[in-house]
Design a protein around this motif. Structure first.
Motif, PDB file in Angstrom:
ATOM      1  N   ILE A 103      14.562  32.832  40.340  1.00  0.00           N
ATOM      2  CA  ILE A 103      15.658  33.598  39.744  1.00  0.00           C
ATOM      3  C   ILE A 103      16.925  32.754  39.868  1.00  0.00           C
ATOM      4  N   MET A 104      17.577  32.491  38.747  1.00  0.00           N
ATOM      5  CA  MET A 104      18.855  31.786  38.758  1.00  0.00           C
ATOM      6  C   MET A 104      19.966  32.813  38.983  1.00  0.00           C
ATOM      7  N   VAL A 105      20.675  32.671  40.091  1.00  0.00           N
ATOM      8  CA  VAL A 105      21.649  33.678  40.506  1.00  0.00           C
ATOM      9  C   VAL A 105      23.074  33.171  40.299  1.00  0.00           C
ATOM     10  N   ASP A 106      23.842  33.944  39.556  1.00  0.00           N
ATOM     11  CA  ASP A 106      25.264  33.661  39.332  1.00  0.00           C
ATOM     12  C   ASP A 106      26.058  34.939  39.595  1.00  0.00           C
ATOM     13  N   GLY A 107      27.367  34.777  39.786  1.00  0.00           N
ATOM     14  CA  GLY A 107      28.256  35.931  39.859  1.00  0.00           C
ATOM     15  C   GLY A 107      28.188  36.751  41.124  1.00  0.00           C
ATOM     16  N   GLU A 108      27.673  36.168  42.206  1.00  0.00           N
ATOM     17  CA  GLU A 108      27.573  36.926  43.458  1.00  0.00           C
ATOM     18  C   GLU A 108      28.516  36.389  44.534  1.00  0.00           C
ATOM     19  N   GLY A 109      29.515  35.626  44.117  1.00  0.00           N
ATOM     20  CA  GLY A 109      30.476  35.079  45.072  1.00  0.00           C
ATOM     21  C   GLY A 109      30.220  33.616  45.351  1.00  0.00           C
ATOM     22  N   ASP A 110      31.245  32.946  45.890  1.00  0.00           N
ATOM     23  CA  ASP A 110      31.184  31.506  46.116  1.00  0.00           C
ATOM     24  C   ASP A 110      30.661  31.188  47.515  1.00  0.00           C
ATOM     25  N   LEU A 111      29.535  30.500  47.579  1.00  0.00           N
ATOM     26  CA  LEU A 111      28.910  30.189  48.859  1.00  0.00           C
ATOM     27  C   LEU A 111      29.616  29.063  49.604  1.00  0.00           C
ATOM     28  N   ALA A 112      30.539  28.362  48.931  1.00  0.00           N
ATOM     29  CA  ALA A 112      31.240  27.252  49.581  1.00  0.00           C
ATOM     30  C   ALA A 112      32.745  27.488  49.635  1.00  0.00           C
ATOM     31  N   VAL A 113      33.153  28.755  49.580  1.00  0.00           N
ATOM     32  CA  VAL A 113      34.575  29.048  49.707  1.00  0.00           C
ATOM     33  C   VAL A 113      34.977  28.844  51.172  1.00  0.00           C
ATOM     34  N   THR A 114      36.173  28.333  51.401  1.00  0.00           N
ATOM     35  CA  THR A 114      36.576  27.997  52.767  1.00  0.00           C
ATOM     36  C   THR A 114      36.932  29.221  53.606  1.00  0.00           C
ATOM     37  N   GLN A 170      36.034  32.154  55.539  1.00  0.00           N
ATOM     38  CA  GLN A 170      34.747  32.531  56.107  1.00  0.00           C
ATOM     39  C   GLN A 170      34.325  33.953  55.743  1.00  0.00           C
ATOM     40  N   GLN A 171      35.250  34.879  55.750  1.00  0.00           N
ATOM     41  CA  GLN A 171      34.901  36.262  55.429  1.00  0.00           C
ATOM     42  C   GLN A 171      34.359  36.372  54.003  1.00  0.00           C
ATOM     43  N   LYS A 172      35.032  35.698  53.062  1.00  0.00           N
ATOM     44  CA  LYS A 172      34.568  35.723  51.676  1.00  0.00           C
ATOM     45  C   LYS A 172      33.226  35.017  51.534  1.00  0.00           C
ATOM     46  N   ARG A 173      33.047  33.944  52.305  1.00  0.00           N
ATOM     47  CA  ARG A 173      31.794  33.189  52.232  1.00  0.00           C
ATOM     48  C   ARG A 173      30.625  34.033  52.750  1.00  0.00           C
ATOM     49  N   ILE A 174      30.835  34.721  53.851  1.00  0.00           N
ATOM     50  CA  ILE A 174      29.781  35.576  54.400  1.00  0.00           C
ATOM     51  C   ILE A 174      29.470  36.719  53.442  1.00  0.00           C
ATOM     52  N   GLU A 175      30.497  37.265  52.812  1.00  0.00           N
ATOM     53  CA  GLU A 175      30.285  38.322  51.826  1.00  0.00           C
ATOM     54  C   GLU A 175      29.438  37.807  50.666  1.00  0.00           C
ATOM     55  N   ALA A 176      29.728  36.576  50.220  1.00  0.00           N
ATOM     56  CA  ALA A 176      28.935  35.976  49.135  1.00  0.00           C
ATOM     57  C   ALA A 176      27.490  35.779  49.577  1.00  0.00           C
ATOM     58  N   VAL A 177      27.290  35.306  50.797  1.00  0.00           N
ATOM     59  CA  VAL A 177      25.935  35.123  51.322  1.00  0.00           C
ATOM     60  C   VAL A 177      25.184  36.448  51.286  1.00  0.00           C
ATOM     61  N   GLU A 178      25.818  37.503  51.773  1.00  0.00           N
ATOM     62  CA  GLU A 178      25.160  38.809  51.828  1.00  0.00           C
ATOM     63  C   GLU A 178      24.914  39.388  50.443  1.00  0.00           C
TER      64      GLU A 178
END
Length: 319
Positions: free
Chosen positions: A110-121, A123-131
């Motif tokens: 599955i090609m996944v887009d639009g779920e947040g940036d996994l490499a944003v600096t 940390q809170q936003k990055r963890i949210e994207a991971v989840e």
């Protein structure tokens, strides 16, 4: 909550294994009974038909049937935006499994887009994207896929974004490990299109279920005005060197195509050179067709790409 969902999916699948979750059964069988392969097999990326799907001419549930009956291809690569609202619906995933099982079509990724940036600096936003990606890992397992394709978009300097990508991918791969799912990164613009940068990310993550999806196109690192997709490319990585450097981590390959000449050769990319690079790397998995051209219709572009791949495979088999 996520573990509860995982257990529910597994219990539901095992309880009705012959009807509702053939994807899981297929995945188990494939793991225990490897299929003999030629140099490579051919799959179809759903994005190749994005105009038909957006226009309502083909429904997502008809993708596998179209792939098998129109193109003679028996493996599919999904795009998440075409069933985002159904990812948490087991009955819909059951229908996807059932149709593919009836057709003898394998669901690969599955090609996944639009779920947040996994490499944003941040940390809170990055963890949210991971989840945000967790549900796609769960869906991939349910469908019998081997991977989800993610992006390493972010901010900051190359080094800062690299460190953020290592953290984001590592967290997601750790979660996906329990599901038997790979997290794979495509060269998809920005620093991900710098194969040396991406290779260093892979080496630092250093997890068996984290790898790459080399794409024949998408090697533009920077565009005019800083836009991700629009505007003229002002910094581009050599596509052949890039694929070569990504292959040691590859768990799939995307054969991007745009246009063809009268001899059936792709006019933007030397496909034979690309396939030779892939062959020399020892890869014999699936190569996914991803036609993005305008000169030919989507159907004709897919057919032209498949023919070219088959011609090259025949030449290499004979040589």
């Amino acid at each position: 909550m996520l573990m509860e969902r995982k257990n529910f999916l597994k219990i539901a699948g095992l309880a009705s294994v012959s009807v509702s979750t053939p994807g899981l059964v297929k995945a188990m069988l494939l793991q225990s009974e490897p299929r003999a392969k030629s140099l490579f097999d051919i799959s179809l990326a759903e994005w190749s038909l994005h105009r038909h799907i957006f226009d309502g001419k083909i429904d997502h549930l008809e993708f596998a049937e179209t792939t098998k009956n129109e193109f003679g291809i028996t493996a599919v690569e999904y795009v998440n935006q075409f069933f985002t609202d159904k990812v948490n619906d087991p009955s819909y995933l059951d229908e996807m499994n059932s149709r593919c099982d009836d057709l003898g079509v394998e669901q690969l990724l599955i090609m996944v887009d639009g779920e947040g940036d996994l490499a944003v600096t941040d940390q809170q936003k990055r963890i949210e994207a991971v989840e945000n990606h967790y549900k796609w890992v769960e869906a991939a397992e349910y469908l019998g896929c081997h991977s989800i394709r993610v992006n390493t978009y972010g901010d900051g300097s190359p080094h800062e974004q690299k460190q953020a990508a290592v953290d984001g991918l590592g967290r997601l791969a750790e979660f996906a490990k329990d599901y038997g799912i790979n997290i794979i990164v495509e060269n998809h613009g920005g620093y991900s299109s710098d194969a040396q940068w991406l290779g260093e990310v892979m080496r630092q993550v250093a997890m068996d279920n984290c790898g790459t999806l080399p794409d024949f196109g998408n090697f533009c690192i920077k565009r005019e005005g800083g836009a991700r997709w629009e505007g003229e490319c002002v910094e581009e990585y050599d596509r052949y060197q890039g694929v070569k450097e990504m292959m040691p981590f590859a768990k799939g390959v995307s054969a991007k195509s745009y246009a063809f000449d009268k001899r059936g050769q792709e006019t933007t990319i030397d496909f034979k050179k690309m396939i030779q690079i892939i062959h020399e790397a020892g890869y014999n998995g699936y190569i996914g067709i991803e036609y993005e051209g305008d000169a030919l219709s989507e159907f004709e572009g897919i057919k032209a790409t498949k023919k070219l791949l088959l011609d090259i495979r025949a030449q290499l088999d004979a040589g």
